[in-house]
Design an enzyme around this catalytic site. Structure first.
Site, mmCIF file in Angstrom:
data_model
loop_
_atom_site.group_PDB
_atom_site.id
_atom_site.type_symbol
_atom_site.label_atom_id
_atom_site.label_comp_id
_atom_site.label_asym_id
_atom_site.label_seq_id
_atom_site.Cartn_x
_atom_site.Cartn_y
_atom_site.Cartn_z
ATOM 1 N N PRO A 188 0.745 -18.035 3.440
ATOM 2 C CG PRO A 188 0.145 -17.628 1.608
ATOM 3 C CD PRO A 188 -0.588 -17.953 3.039
ATOM 4 C CG ASP A 203 3.452 -3.819 6.043
ATOM 5 O OD1 ASP A 203 2.682 -4.475 6.934
ATOM 6 O OD2 ASP A 203 2.961 -2.686 5.711
ATOM 7 C CG ASP A 263 -0.398 0.166 2.520
ATOM 8 O OD1 ASP A 263 0.426 0.707 3.260
ATOM 9 O OD2 ASP A 263 -0.095 -1.050 3.348
#
Length: 385
Positions: A228, A211, A139
């Site tokens: 994952p 992150d 993001d």
């Protein structure tokens, strides 16, 4: 519907909780107002996003306005952006909430500023530009915060899904031009593989920020679902990040779950033990208040490569209680190696933040006693049998 509103006002009058003149006017208005003008059920045209933690029987719901602002099906996941009345734009991946505009600063500012401030505060004489690696965070928020520092020289940003980056760039203000900055090297690819390649190239970083999403979750029946991102929490990956940081005595920061879920807290204690065994010092769990994360709290681990003094204040430790922990007026409790004057000076020169400031940096490591005991119990530092 009008009858329901009128009954509520009448009950309010009886309890003495409503201004009587205003209430009479409202009752008269309800009697003559067409029912079509009354507000509809807010859930009738809303998308419900449920964040469920089966392990503790907890469900948190957020109502989003429909239709979606953006919907993209990438190679890896469904990516969506919605508007909401209170939280602004909301970012979803496979119907799982990633961030909202309202409380995104809480998490992302802490992930960005805590490690950089700690590096600068423990290396006051440094005059070189900082090289930083960001793994995940497609993001772009963490990268945008890092660019507020004039002494950040380069940022390698690695994220697996290029479509997440594209959607963020088009719909979130902080991401609009963040990857156009000449300091940022964007790599669309596997974060664990990139770290491995940089070790082979003998690359060094001052700060690494990971992150990543949750590595696992627990079902109602107690079974573990491995996700994952689990590869980013394996010992070999942490060892490689240590190698990338060791030469610079660099700082590692990564997302470390909530202490309100038993399996998470158990893993948090294991992570600290693992970090110390690899060679990280000052390994501390910090807490962030964030309303849209399940249970309203998420945490991070910050640790320093090649630094072995811990100086972690432990309230249940008698020796510590007689020294640092008893000095409740000491603003440097547990962090006496930090130059807080330098932190304040650096912070005051930054472009404004919404959540991070030096005092919340310092206090984020003050945990509930039961959490502190679990994470910092000396038994957790003992080798496995």
């Amino acid at each position: 519907m009008a009858d329901g509103h009128m009954n509520e006002l009448i009950r309010g009058l009886r309890r003495g909780n409503t201004n009587s003149s205003l209430s009479v006017l409202l009752i008269l208005a309800l009697l003559v107002l067409p029912s079509a003008a009354l507000p509809e059920n807010p859930t009738s045209e809303s998308k419900r996003v449920d964040e469920e933690e089966e392990e503790i029987g907890y469900i948190q719901t957020l109502l989003l306005n429909t239709p979606a602002v953006a919907t993209v099906n990438s190679t890896y996941q469904k990516i969506e952006v919605y508007e909401s009345d209170h939280f602004g734009k909301v970012f979803l991946l496979d119907d799982c909430l990633q961030l909202t505009e309202r409380d995104a600063p809480h998490y992302n500012e802490m992930l960005a500023h805590v490690p950089v401030m700690e590096y600068l505060a423990s290396n006051v004489e440094i005059d070189e530009q900082l090289d930083i690696l960001v793994v995940g965070g497609g993001d772009g928020y963490v990268v945008s915060e890092l660019l507020k520092y004039p002494n950040v020289g380069s940022i390698d940003h690695v994220d697996l899904d290029g479509d997440v980056i594209s959607v963020s760039k088009n719909h979130f203000p902080w991401a609009k031009s963040v990857w156009d900055n000449e300091k940022v090297n964007l790599v669309v690819g596997d974060g664990a593989q990139f770290v491995k390649e940089q070790v082979e190239k003998k690359k060094n970083y001052h700060v690494i920020i990971q992150d990543a999403s949750d590595p696992f979750w627990i079902r109602y029946d107690g079974s573990v679902v491995i996700l994952p991102s689990h590869v980013l929490y394996e010992e070999e990956h942490f060892q490689r990040m240590h190698k990338l940081l060791e030469a610079k005595h660099g700082v590692l920061m990564y997302q470390a779950e909530t202490y309100n879920i038993p399996s998470n807290l158990k893993e948090i204690a294991k992570w600290r033990k693992l970090l110390k065994s690899i060679g990280f010092g000052r390994a501390r769990y910090g807490s962030i208040a964030i309303s849209t994360y399940p249970t309203g709290q998420i945490g991070f681990f910050v640790s320093h490569a090649g630094v072995y003094d811990d100086n972690v204040c432990s309230s249940f430790d008698e020796a510590a209680a007689a020294t640092l922990c008893s000095e409740i007026d000491n603003p440097e409790i547990s962090l006496d190696w930090m130059d807080w004057n330098n932190v304040a000076k650096t912070f005051n020169a930054l472009e404004s933040t919404k959540y991070y400031h030096p005092r919340i940096h310092r206090s984020s490591f003050d945990l509930p006693l039961w959490v502190e005991k679990t994470i910092y119990n000396a038994a957790n530092d003992m080798p496995d049998e």
